[in-house]
Design a protein around this motif. Sequence first.
Motif, mmCIF file in Angstrom:
data_model
loop_
_atom_site.group_PDB
_atom_site.id
_atom_site.type_symbol
_atom_site.label_atom_id
_atom_site.label_comp_id
_atom_site.label_asym_id
_atom_site.label_seq_id
_atom_site.Cartn_x
_atom_site.Cartn_y
_atom_site.Cartn_z
ATOM 1 N N ALA A 175 31.256 13.608 84.707
ATOM 2 C CA ALA A 175 30.752 12.542 85.574
ATOM 3 C C ALA A 175 29.656 13.061 86.501
ATOM 4 C CB ALA A 175 31.898 11.947 86.386
ATOM 5 N N SER A 176 29.848 14.259 87.025
ATOM 6 C CA SER A 176 28.864 14.842 87.927
ATOM 7 C C SER A 176 27.551 15.119 87.207
ATOM 8 C CB SER A 176 29.422 16.134 88.537
ATOM 9 O OG SER A 176 28.568 16.634 89.541
ATOM 10 N N ALA A 177 27.639 15.631 85.991
ATOM 11 C CA ALA A 177 26.431 15.892 85.198
ATOM 12 C C ALA A 177 25.704 14.589 84.881
ATOM 13 C CB ALA A 177 26.805 16.618 83.911
ATOM 14 N N MET A 178 26.455 13.583 84.506
ATOM 15 C CA MET A 178 25.877 12.281 84.187
ATOM 16 C C MET A 178 25.197 11.676 85.416
ATOM 17 S SD MET A 178 29.178 11.070 81.955
ATOM 18 C CE MET A 178 28.732 9.343 81.669
ATOM 19 N N ALA A 179 25.870 11.770 86.561
ATOM 20 C CA ALA A 179 25.324 11.227 87.802
ATOM 21 C C ALA A 179 24.075 11.980 88.245
ATOM 22 C CB ALA A 179 26.381 11.283 88.899
ATOM 23 N N ALA A 180 24.066 13.284 88.046
ATOM 24 C CA ALA A 180 22.902 14.090 88.423
ATOM 25 C C ALA A 180 21.684 13.675 87.618
ATOM 26 C CB ALA A 180 23.203 15.575 88.204
ATOM 27 N N GLY A 181 21.893 13.421 86.324
ATOM 28 C CA GLY A 181 20.793 12.962 85.487
ATOM 29 C C GLY A 181 20.263 11.624 85.959
ATOM 30 N N ALA A 182 21.176 10.733 86.328
ATOM 31 C CA ALA A 182 20.780 9.408 86.833
ATOM 32 C C ALA A 182 19.980 9.531 88.123
ATOM 33 C CB ALA A 182 22.014 8.546 87.054
ATOM 34 N N LEU A 183 20.432 10.398 89.016
ATOM 35 C CA LEU A 183 19.748 10.561 90.299
ATOM 36 C C LEU A 183 18.350 11.138 90.101
ATOM 37 C CD1 LEU A 183 19.776 10.324 93.335
ATOM 38 C CD2 LEU A 183 20.960 12.531 93.461
ATOM 39 N N ALA A 184 18.227 12.119 89.211
ATOM 40 C CA ALA A 184 16.907 12.683 88.928
ATOM 41 C C ALA A 184 15.970 11.609 88.374
ATOM 42 C CB ALA A 184 17.029 13.841 87.937
ATOM 43 N N TYR A 185 16.507 10.747 87.507
ATOM 44 C CA TYR A 185 15.691 9.657 86.972
ATOM 45 C C TYR A 185 15.239 8.729 88.093
ATOM 46 C CZ TYR A 185 14.388 5.257 84.854
ATOM 47 O OH TYR A 185 13.702 4.107 84.533
ATOM 48 N N LEU A 186 16.161 8.352 88.965
ATOM 49 C CA LEU A 186 15.836 7.429 90.050
ATOM 50 C C LEU A 186 14.817 8.032 91.017
ATOM 51 C CD1 LEU A 186 19.401 6.008 90.764
ATOM 52 C CD2 LEU A 186 17.452 4.735 89.830
ATOM 53 N N GLN A 187 14.823 9.346 91.128
ATOM 54 C CA GLN A 187 13.868 10.004 92.014
ATOM 55 C C GLN A 187 12.510 10.230 91.349
ATOM 56 O OE1 GLN A 187 16.639 13.335 93.606
ATOM 57 N NE2 GLN A 187 15.307 12.807 95.315
ATOM 58 N N GLY A 188 12.372 9.751 90.115
ATOM 59 C CA GLY A 188 11.096 9.886 89.421
ATOM 60 C C GLY A 188 10.984 11.107 88.540
ATOM 61 N N GLY A 189 12.112 11.743 88.248
ATOM 62 C CA GLY A 189 12.086 12.930 87.403
ATOM 63 C C GLY A 189 11.740 12.606 85.966
ATOM 64 N N ASP A 190 11.097 13.545 85.288
ATOM 65 C CA ASP A 190 10.803 13.349 83.866
ATOM 66 C C ASP A 190 12.028 13.705 83.031
ATOM 67 O OD1 ASP A 190 10.867 16.161 83.705
ATOM 68 O OD2 ASP A 190 8.685 16.340 83.819
ATOM 69 N N ASN A 191 11.905 13.564 81.719
ATOM 70 C CA ASN A 191 13.061 13.790 80.838
ATOM 71 C C ASN A 191 13.631 15.194 80.984
ATOM 72 O OD1 ASN A 191 12.808 11.187 79.837
ATOM 73 N ND2 ASN A 191 11.596 11.801 78.059
ATOM 74 N N GLU A 192 12.765 16.176 81.112
ATOM 75 C CA GLU A 192 13.228 17.560 81.246
ATOM 76 C C GLU A 192 13.963 17.764 82.563
ATOM 77 O OE1 GLU A 192 14.201 21.322 80.337
ATOM 78 O OE2 GLU A 192 13.180 19.955 78.956
ATOM 79 N N GLN A 193 13.462 17.210 83.630
ATOM 80 C CA GLN A 193 14.133 17.337 84.928
ATOM 81 C C GLN A 193 15.494 16.643 84.922
ATOM 82 O OE1 GLN A 193 10.704 15.837 87.164
ATOM 83 N NE2 GLN A 193 10.711 17.716 88.387
ATOM 84 N N ILE A 194 15.586 15.540 84.201
ATOM 85 C CA ILE A 194 16.860 14.820 84.094
ATOM 86 C C ILE A 194 17.925 15.693 83.448
ATOM 87 C CG2 ILE A 194 18.018 12.937 82.863
ATOM 88 C CD1 ILE A 194 15.421 11.289 83.351
ATOM 89 N N VAL A 195 17.591 16.328 82.330
ATOM 90 C CA VAL A 195 18.604 17.139 81.638
ATOM 91 C C VAL A 195 18.862 18.444 82.382
ATOM 92 C CG1 VAL A 195 18.066 16.079 79.411
ATOM 93 C CG2 VAL A 195 16.960 18.240 80.028
ATOM 94 N N GLN A 196 17.871 18.938 83.117
ATOM 95 C CA GLN A 196 18.102 20.125 83.934
ATOM 96 C C GLN A 196 19.076 19.805 85.059
ATOM 97 O OE1 GLN A 196 17.009 23.404 83.602
ATOM 98 N NE2 GLN A 196 16.351 22.703 81.585
ATOM 99 N N ALA A 197 18.926 18.641 85.667
ATOM 100 C CA ALA A 197 19.849 18.216 86.725
ATOM 101 C C ALA A 197 21.271 18.159 86.199
ATOM 102 C CB ALA A 197 19.422 16.840 87.265
ATOM 103 N N ALA A 198 21.437 17.581 85.017
ATOM 104 C CA ALA A 198 22.762 17.484 84.405
ATOM 105 C C ALA A 198 23.326 18.872 84.111
ATOM 106 C CB ALA A 198 22.681 16.656 83.126
ATOM 107 N N THR A 199 22.470 19.758 83.662
ATOM 108 C CA THR A 199 22.908 21.113 83.314
ATOM 109 C C THR A 199 23.388 21.880 84.540
ATOM 110 O OG1 THR A 199 21.323 21.158 81.481
ATOM 111 C CG2 THR A 199 22.217 23.272 82.204
ATOM 112 N N PHE A 200 22.618 21.843 85.617
ATOM 113 C CA PHE A 200 23.038 22.522 86.849
ATOM 114 C C PHE A 200 24.407 22.012 87.299
ATOM 115 C CE2 PHE A 200 18.354 23.198 87.762
ATOM 116 C CZ PHE A 200 18.400 24.571 87.624
ATOM 117 N N SER A 201 24.570 20.716 87.263
ATOM 118 C CA SER A 201 25.818 20.126 87.765
ATOM 119 C C SER A 201 27.005 20.475 86.875
ATOM 120 C CB SER A 201 25.658 18.606 87.879
ATOM 121 O OG SER A 201 24.654 18.297 88.823
ATOM 122 N N LEU A 202 26.795 20.468 85.564
ATOM 123 C CA LEU A 202 27.885 20.802 84.654
ATOM 124 C C LEU A 202 28.258 22.275 84.768
ATOM 125 C CD1 LEU A 202 29.748 19.548 82.549
ATOM 126 C CD2 LEU A 202 28.105 20.194 80.783
#
Length: 293
Positions: A175-202
């Motif tokens: 859930a945390s990884a999924m939410a991190a990806g969502a937050l990065a998207y909402l902040q204007g992150g690109d696809n790579e930043q989205i999956v990096q956010a999920a990775t850090f959180s997981l």
Amino acid sequence: MAEYHSIRELLEICECGNQKIWEVVMEQEAAESGLTEEQVFQKMERMYEAMRLADENYDAELRSGSGAAGGDGEKMRAYNASGKNLCSPYTSLAMEKALKMAESNACMKRIVAAPTAGSCGVIPAVVLSYEDSEHVSKEEIVQALFVTAGIGKVIAENASIAGASGGCQAEIGSASAMAAGALAYLQGGDNEQIVQAATFSLKNMLGLACDPVGGLVEVPCIKRNVAGVMNAVAGAQLAMAGIRSAITPDDTIDSMRRIGNDLPVCLKETSTGGLAVTESAKRILEKISKKSS
């Protein structure tokens, strides 16, 4: 359309079609379900509306059947209102919403399993608080939920989202990884930043035990939803700063699968290890026993 079974494949499809993650996830769901993309979007919109309704219908007076859960969301609201919370207004609100949603689950109110009932507070807290704080459109929030779905699909397929098979890393961690990806998207992150956010959180949640006291999704599950939120915020901010994980997203998910398999049964929702067998837990169980007798 091409199917994706890993984060790498998801990014490749996005690159080939010059698409955003949420668009590919929506198209994939439409292809698998036989629905139109418009119908799939409306279905996700209903999920969003259910999350919003669950948040709005929080009842501070309710207590779970065991008596061990309820009212903490209101305590956090009051603390936030006092101005003493050291976190930002957004993060403070997200902590509050995570508690409220997880308590509502324990009190048998209607919630959205995201991806599970035990971790139901993380994603709604992150995205609803962002909507309230930053005043983004409902459409953007729904798009962000498609991002969470895409990340969750890969985790579920290659590891687990069930505490009984993977420990709490599979529930709060996912859930945390999924939410991190969502937050990065909402902040204007690109696809790579989205999956990096999920990775850090997981990565930060790897090895987390599932040790509910008395087998109830209350202690320590509810407060772990808050930890999942804070971890998601941290992961998204690392990614948005341009920091990249040394371990790839797919290697991280694979590690979660292996760690889950290595965890002893006592730490996988059986309530026979970890916090579930402490003296504090025994006292909680005694209270529950007296309450039910």
